[in-house]
Write an enzyme that holds these catalytic residues in place. Structure first.
Site, PDB file in Angstrom:
ATOM      1  CE1 TYR A 156       0.435 -13.368   3.391  1.00 38.15           C
ATOM      2  CE2 TYR A 156      -0.983 -11.578   4.107  1.00 38.15           C
ATOM      3  CZ  TYR A 156       0.193 -12.285   4.221  1.00 38.15           C
ATOM      4  OH  TYR A 156       1.129 -11.938   5.167  1.00 38.15           O
ATOM      5  CE  LYS A 160       0.828 -15.519   6.407  1.00 39.82           C
ATOM      6  NZ  LYS A 160       2.039 -16.185   6.898  1.00 39.82           N
ATOM      7  CG  ASN A 185       0.369  -2.646   6.922  1.00 36.36           C
ATOM      8  OD1 ASN A 185      -0.622  -3.135   7.453  1.00 36.36           O
ATOM      9  ND2 ASN A 185       0.434  -2.404   5.628  1.00 36.36           N
ATOM     10  CB  VAL A 198       2.242   1.779   1.223  1.00 30.63           C
ATOM     11  CG1 VAL A 198       2.446   1.486   2.694  1.00 30.63           C
ATOM     12  CG2 VAL A 198       1.924   3.244   1.027  1.00 30.63           C
ATOM     13  CE1 TYR A 215      -0.923   2.115  -6.666  1.00 27.54           C
ATOM     14  CE2 TYR A 215      -0.966   0.384  -5.004  1.00 27.54           C
ATOM     15  CZ  TYR A 215      -0.367   0.981  -6.097  1.00 27.54           C
ATOM     16  OH  TYR A 215       0.780   0.439  -6.628  1.00 27.54           O
ATOM     17  CG  ASP A 217     -10.096   8.831  -1.164  1.00 20.60           C
ATOM     18  OD1 ASP A 217      -9.463   7.958  -0.526  1.00 20.60           O
ATOM     19  OD2 ASP A 217     -11.252   9.185  -0.856  1.00 20.60           O
ATOM     20  CD  GLN A 220      -5.914   3.926   0.691  1.00 24.16           C
ATOM     21  OE1 GLN A 220      -6.456   5.007   0.537  1.00 24.16           O
ATOM     22  NE2 GLN A 220      -5.173   3.376  -0.247  1.00 24.16           N
ATOM     23  N   PRO A 285      -8.319  -3.104   2.188  1.00 27.57           N
ATOM     24  CG  PRO A 285      -7.534  -4.543   3.834  1.00 27.57           C
ATOM     25  CD  PRO A 285      -7.244  -4.047   2.445  1.00 27.57           C
TER      26      PRO A 285
END
Ligand code: UDP
Length: 325
Positions: A156, A160, A185, A198, A215, A217, A220, A285
């Site tokens: 991806y 892109k 997002n 999410v 996912y 802790d 992120q 990320p």
């Protein structure tokens, strides 16, 4: 179709093609263009798009759906092309990496050839993923990114990045009128409940009183833009002068941790759900936040829908989806 002051229907303004028009963003874009009075052609192979997302305007007289795989050549005479066709959720593109990179490379070539032959302007829905796991924060358009070329997200991210290259090469070599939007997002109604992203995961889990799957802790970060703001941004970009190509970041300039997002959704749904911690996917990320100075200054665009309002509308949508299931 809009009516003029004497109540007469105005002639269609523009013929617009939306590739990936049955996807989450694509369907909102088709809807918005139809409301503006455009003639909308939608191309989708329903690999990740859905009939449900376009059902509300499928019978509109100015809407034409063609089931087609973007990796196969096509020709439609239009004035504008919004090129959105590609799996976009990490769950989907990890499952079908070759299809994903083909959609972005072959699919972009095909879309650009159509633009070239029909003389249409063409806008690429690129992504914040082109910054990879960024070493600069927040991300500005002139940052070249930190992308793993051989990891599970590369189909991806690199797909892109190659699509962006193709767009700029078609401009340099063939003078095609291009626009590149880097979409961060985005969430809202008509996300698929099983999309794996999410917001859809957390809302559906909270409404079902199931544990929210955080996912890693949960430290992120992401920024989350409501879909109506994103669609406005894409349309503004398409209407800029030919000399304005972008790339332009579109996203919400407010950084949130995934843990905070989970807590907010539990609160707004009044759910009894708790969080469960699961392994962080490879190459996920750590931080992501757009610098939207360019969009603000050149396009006078910035998000207007608050996170709470956007979430409330999305929660209401998923409540209905679960009720109808
Ligand atoms: N995520 C999570 N639980 C989920 C789905 C996603 O904690 O059920 C995390 C994911 O690891 C990432 C962030 O939420 O850090 C955003 O994931 P998403 O798939 O929505 O989009 P991405 O930004 O990774 O493309």
């Amino acid at each position: 179709m809009p009516r003029n002051q004497s109540g007469v229907k105005e002639a269609c303004l523009r013929r617009v093609l939306v590739t990936g028009g049955a996807g989450f963003l694509g369907s909102h874009l088709c809807d918005s263009l139809l409301k503006e009075g455009c003639n909308v052609a939608c191309l989708d192979n329903f690999s990740t798009g859905s009939q449900q997302a376009i059902a509300r305007f499928l019978q509109h007289p100015d809407f034409k759906l063609t089931t087609h795989d973007i990796t196969e050549r096509f020709m439609i005479q239009v004035d504008e092309i919004f090129h959105l066709a590609s799996p976009a959720s990490p769950v989907h593109y990890r499952r079908r990496p070759v299809e994903t990179i083909k959609a972005n490379v072959s699919g972009s070539i095909n879309a650009l050839e159509t633009a070239r032959e029909s003389g249409a302007k063409i806008l690429l829905s690129s992504t914040s993923e082109i910054y990879g796991d960024p070493l600069e924060h927040p991300q500005r358009e002139d940052y070249w990114g930190n992308v793993n070329p051989i990891g599970p997200r590369s189909c991806y991210d690199e797909g892109k990045r190659c699509a962006e290259t193709l767009f700029f090469d078609y401009r340099r070599e063939y003078d095609v009128k291009i626009k590149v939007a880097r979409i961060f997002n985005t969430y809202g109604p008509f996300m698929k409940a099983d999309d794996g992203r999410v917001i859809s995961n957390f809302i559906v889990q909270a409404l079902k009183q199931e544990p929210l799957t955080v996912y890693g802790d949960g430290t992120q970060t992401r920024s989350l833009c409501f879909v109506s703001d994103m669609i406005k941004g894409l349309k503004i970009l398409m209407n800029t002068e030919d000399s304005f190509t972008g790339p332009v970041n579109f996203g919400d300039p407010f950084e949130r941790t995934i843990g905070e997002i989970a807590e907010t959704i539990i609160r707004l749904t009044q759910s009894k759900s708790r969080m469960v911690f699961q392994p962080l996917p490879e190459d996920d990320p750590r931080r992501r936040l757009p610098d939207i100075t360019l969009a603000k200054t050149a396009l006078q665009w910035e998000p207007t829908v608050s996170f709470a309002d956007g979430l409330k509308e999305t929660i209401q949508y998923f409540r209905q989806v679960l009720k109808d299931a």
